[in-house]
Design a protein around this motif. Sequence first.
Motif, PDB file in Angstrom:
ATOM      1  N   TYR A 184      -9.316  10.542  -6.831  1.00 35.40           N
ATOM      2  CA  TYR A 184      -9.298   9.114  -6.518  1.00 35.40           C
ATOM      3  C   TYR A 184     -10.538   8.406  -7.059  1.00 35.40           C
ATOM      4  CZ  TYR A 184      -8.455   4.806  -3.893  1.00 35.40           C
ATOM      5  OH  TYR A 184      -8.221   3.499  -3.559  1.00 35.40           O
ATOM      6  N   SER A 185     -11.690   9.097  -7.009  1.00 40.30           N
ATOM      7  CA  SER A 185     -12.925   8.508  -7.521  1.00 40.30           C
ATOM      8  C   SER A 185     -12.835   8.273  -9.018  1.00 40.30           C
ATOM      9  CB  SER A 185     -14.117   9.421  -7.211  1.00 40.30           C
ATOM     10  OG  SER A 185     -14.305   9.515  -5.817  1.00 40.30           O
ATOM     11  N   ASP A 191       0.832  -1.215   0.000  1.00 44.78           N
ATOM     12  CA  ASP A 191       0.000   0.000   0.000  1.00 44.78           C
ATOM     13  C   ASP A 191       0.858   1.253   0.000  1.00 44.78           C
ATOM     14  OD1 ASP A 191      -2.253  -1.515  -0.040  1.00 44.78           O
ATOM     15  OD2 ASP A 191      -2.790  -1.219   2.055  1.00 44.78           O
ATOM     16  N   HIS A 248     -10.576   5.156  -9.295  1.00 44.25           N
ATOM     17  CA  HIS A 248     -11.125   3.903  -8.782  1.00 44.25           C
ATOM     18  C   HIS A 248     -12.603   4.113  -8.464  1.00 44.25           C
ATOM     19  CE1 HIS A 248      -7.017   2.389  -8.360  1.00 44.25           C
ATOM     20  NE2 HIS A 248      -6.719   3.532  -7.748  1.00 44.25           N
ATOM     21  N   SER A 249     -13.425   3.883  -9.437  1.00 43.62           N
ATOM     22  CA  SER A 249     -14.855   4.075  -9.220  1.00 43.62           C
ATOM     23  C   SER A 249     -15.387   2.987  -8.291  1.00 43.62           C
ATOM     24  CB  SER A 249     -15.596   4.033 -10.568  1.00 43.62           C
ATOM     25  OG  SER A 249     -15.405   2.781 -11.186  1.00 43.62           O
ATOM     26  N   ARG A 274     -14.982   2.855  -5.073  1.00 47.08           N
ATOM     27  CA  ARG A 274     -14.251   2.800  -3.808  1.00 47.08           C
ATOM     28  C   ARG A 274     -14.573   4.042  -2.984  1.00 47.08           C
ATOM     29  NH1 ARG A 274      -8.074   0.722  -5.036  1.00 47.08           N
ATOM     30  NH2 ARG A 274      -8.637  -1.212  -6.126  1.00 47.08           N
ATOM     31  N   LYS A 275     -14.616   3.841  -1.673  1.00 45.70           N
ATOM     32  CA  LYS A 275     -14.938   4.941  -0.766  1.00 45.70           C
ATOM     33  C   LYS A 275     -13.759   5.238   0.140  1.00 45.70           C
ATOM     34  CE  LYS A 275     -18.156   6.334   2.867  1.00 45.70           C
ATOM     35  NZ  LYS A 275     -19.271   5.908   3.726  1.00 45.70           N
ATOM     36  N   LEU A 276     -13.406   6.518   0.257  1.00 43.02           N
ATOM     37  CA  LEU A 276     -12.313   6.932   1.136  1.00 43.02           C
ATOM     38  C   LEU A 276     -12.868   7.322   2.498  1.00 43.02           C
ATOM     39  CD1 LEU A 276     -10.131   9.161  -1.238  1.00 43.02           C
ATOM     40  CD2 LEU A 276      -9.598   6.877  -0.401  1.00 43.02           C
ATOM     41  N   SER A 290      -5.522   0.055   2.427  1.00 38.69           N
ATOM     42  CA  SER A 290      -6.635  -0.896   2.286  1.00 38.69           C
ATOM     43  C   SER A 290      -7.171  -1.243   3.674  1.00 38.69           C
ATOM     44  CB  SER A 290      -6.177  -2.162   1.560  1.00 38.69           C
ATOM     45  OG  SER A 290      -5.046  -2.725   2.192  1.00 38.69           O
ATOM     46  N   SER A 291      -8.469  -1.143   3.834  1.00 42.13           N
ATOM     47  CA  SER A 291      -9.073  -1.243   5.165  1.00 42.13           C
ATOM     48  C   SER A 291      -8.868  -2.602   5.809  1.00 42.13           C
ATOM     49  CB  SER A 291     -10.577  -0.932   5.073  1.00 42.13           C
ATOM     50  OG  SER A 291     -11.198  -1.838   4.174  1.00 42.13           O
TER      51      SER A 291
END
Length: 795
Positions: free
Chosen positions: A592-593, A534, A596-597, A599-601, A563-564
């Motif tokens: 970022y959106s 990461d 990487h569509s 994905r949520k920050l 990554s969570s």
Amino acid sequence: MSRSPLNKNKNSGGIDSNVNGMQHPLAAKSVQLDQIWTDFKIGIEQIYDARTSMSRTRYMELYTHVYNYCTAVNTVNQSTPATGSRTRSGIFPSSSGRLINRGSQFIGMELYSRLKDYLAIYLIPKVREANESIGESLLTYFTAEWERFKFSSKVLDGICAYLNRHYIKRECNEGHDYFEIYCMAMTVWRDKVFNNVCSKLCNAVIDLIRRERNGEMINTRLISGVLDSFINLGLQRDGRSCKCKITLEIYKLHFEQKFIEETENYYMNESGQYLKDNSITEYMKKAEARLNEERKRVQDYLHEQTLDPLSKSCERILIEKHLEIFHSDFIRLLNDEKIEDLGRMYKLLCLIASGLDKLKNLLEKHIKDHGRQAIDECGDTASNDPKVYVKAILSVYLKYHNLVVNSFDQNTGFIAALDKACGDFINCNAVTQTSAQVSSKSPELLARYCDSLLKKSAKNPEEDELDRALDDVMIVFKYIEDKDVFQKFYARMLAKRLVNQNSASDNAESAMISKLKEACGYEYTSKLQRMFQDMELSKGLNEDFRKLPNDANAVDFSVQVLSSGSWPFSPCPEFTVPSELERSLQKFSAFYSNRHSGRKLNWLFQLSKGELVTNCFRNRYSLQVSTFQMAILLMYNRGDIFTVNELQQYTQLKMEILQQVLAILLKCKLLVCDDIDETGELKYNNKLELFLGYKNKKLRVNINVPLKTEQKVEREATHRNVEEDRKLLIQAAIVRIMKMRKVLQHQKLIVEVLSQLSSRFKPNIPVIKRCIDILIEKDYLQRVEGNKDEYEYLA
């Protein structure tokens, strides 16, 4: 010397020795024993007379006598035996009654008998003189005569080689009791001389050895010479062969048994008296010397097969009989750190079956006690300072590891005792007893010690020293029961080092993960390795983000995207981002959106940090602050005084967190509060003013320190996560076992679960039972009908 041809024509029916009154040209001449005996006897006397020597010519003359006699033709007509039978002389009678000679005939019985009688008569004065001698004079006389007789008999055997090869060999093949001449001479010596003085010889040899043990110088050649006769006279026929084989029957029966009995008596008396007068240390030296002497004695003049029974007897008397004294002094030697003496004791007790068992138990208990004592001596410091705690453990381990390696020859039993003792005192000691989770304290402190080694600081060791320190960490790690607890704390601390970019060495970080992977497998370190991935991905992401066009007042801004599932961070508490940062956050979120569509920050502001440059003080300072501190300080761009309530409304931080953030700013005197009460606790109506007279020797000031509440919450969260993960691991293990076994009793299931998970942690039995009940509720298992103590797997 012409040699008559032997059985030249084996396919003929025989050659008549007298055809038409003429001698057949192949017939050998007739030689009677009396014709040669006088001269032959003189030759034998010359052989056995030490004062004379024999020329080669004379030797050949005697050899020729034997040859001629053995190949002589015996034509004396004897009573005719049954047709087709064979006479003792080797003459085969024909059907007409005439003797037929199949070549030269081999005769020698009379010569063999006369030689045996001569030797018996020759030895009569030797026996008389030996009987008149005693002690060392007997040994001297016997040894000299034995060597002379043995050598002379070999010469005689050579002269009678033809007799050995033909007559004696034939007789032996037919089952008659004959030896070759040398062996026959040895049996005569044994029967006439040795058997008469055997007991006296044995006593004289043992007496001489006793004198040597007492420190006297002796002539060991006398002993070796006599014992040579004990060995060489143990003759036995080798099957139907005319040759004989040497056995140790006489040596063992007439010497070895009595010698070992005398040895046991000697050392029984000596060892008891020596222990009364000396310490165990001196006794061990004496015993070691005595054992070495006996081994050398075997090399010098005893038979090699005596080594084993002699050594066992000495070891039993010198060591096994005094095991209690050895055991009682072992702990004293450990306490006094007598390394050399401990090594000597180990080598001695190694010689005794089960001699080391008690020492292993004593060593294990001693290491446990010493380990706990070493940690006790550190006091409360060990609970708060991981370095002190780990160093105390390592000092005990290294001390006794060196002892096992150097004094105990890396014996597997002693290594096991060391491992068991270290595992015991590391997981259960004065420090671990202070924690609610007894076995979790050591892994937590070890993880904190790793963090201190790998975190960037002014005291970081050199690379080689750091690598050695990490090897030491792995030594302690090996003995920790709850390795999952270490993994959780280590992962959290590694995450902070990576996020804050304060690792001392990337190589050292990778090396530590490799060591953990080697010890516990890929699964144990998979999340740790993902963290590094990461960080690499974040570098590329920031480089692309910086390439975007910037606004005039844009903040120098970088983001680490984690990554969570791999990073052990808790969600951010409620917090309002300062307006100065909000635009940059929105810009990165949009960037970022697009990348990487879907994905949520989720922003982790509690881990973020920044740098503020001051323009309000006499000097221009650069302040390194947390995001929470930054938000509060940026408010003072709008005014010089704010109440605690106003700051809380602006940041939306919980009061508990806000108080700690403000306490740090007050402590470093960036803010001041004149109306705080004696308790020092901030209230909503307290006013905080920016201290414009702020001074610091450093122009670059770091005030970003961890919050106590945050540390406490993290520790509690880590322990909660460990417990939850354990339940899942236990359930997974139960399912694996039951899937393979299909049906299993409760107790056997418990044992297998404990076995499978012992490398990660030591599960509690009640927790395993709860996990079984959970799996039954989830229809993974069911109790066997009619037998509630047995489970069945449900596919």
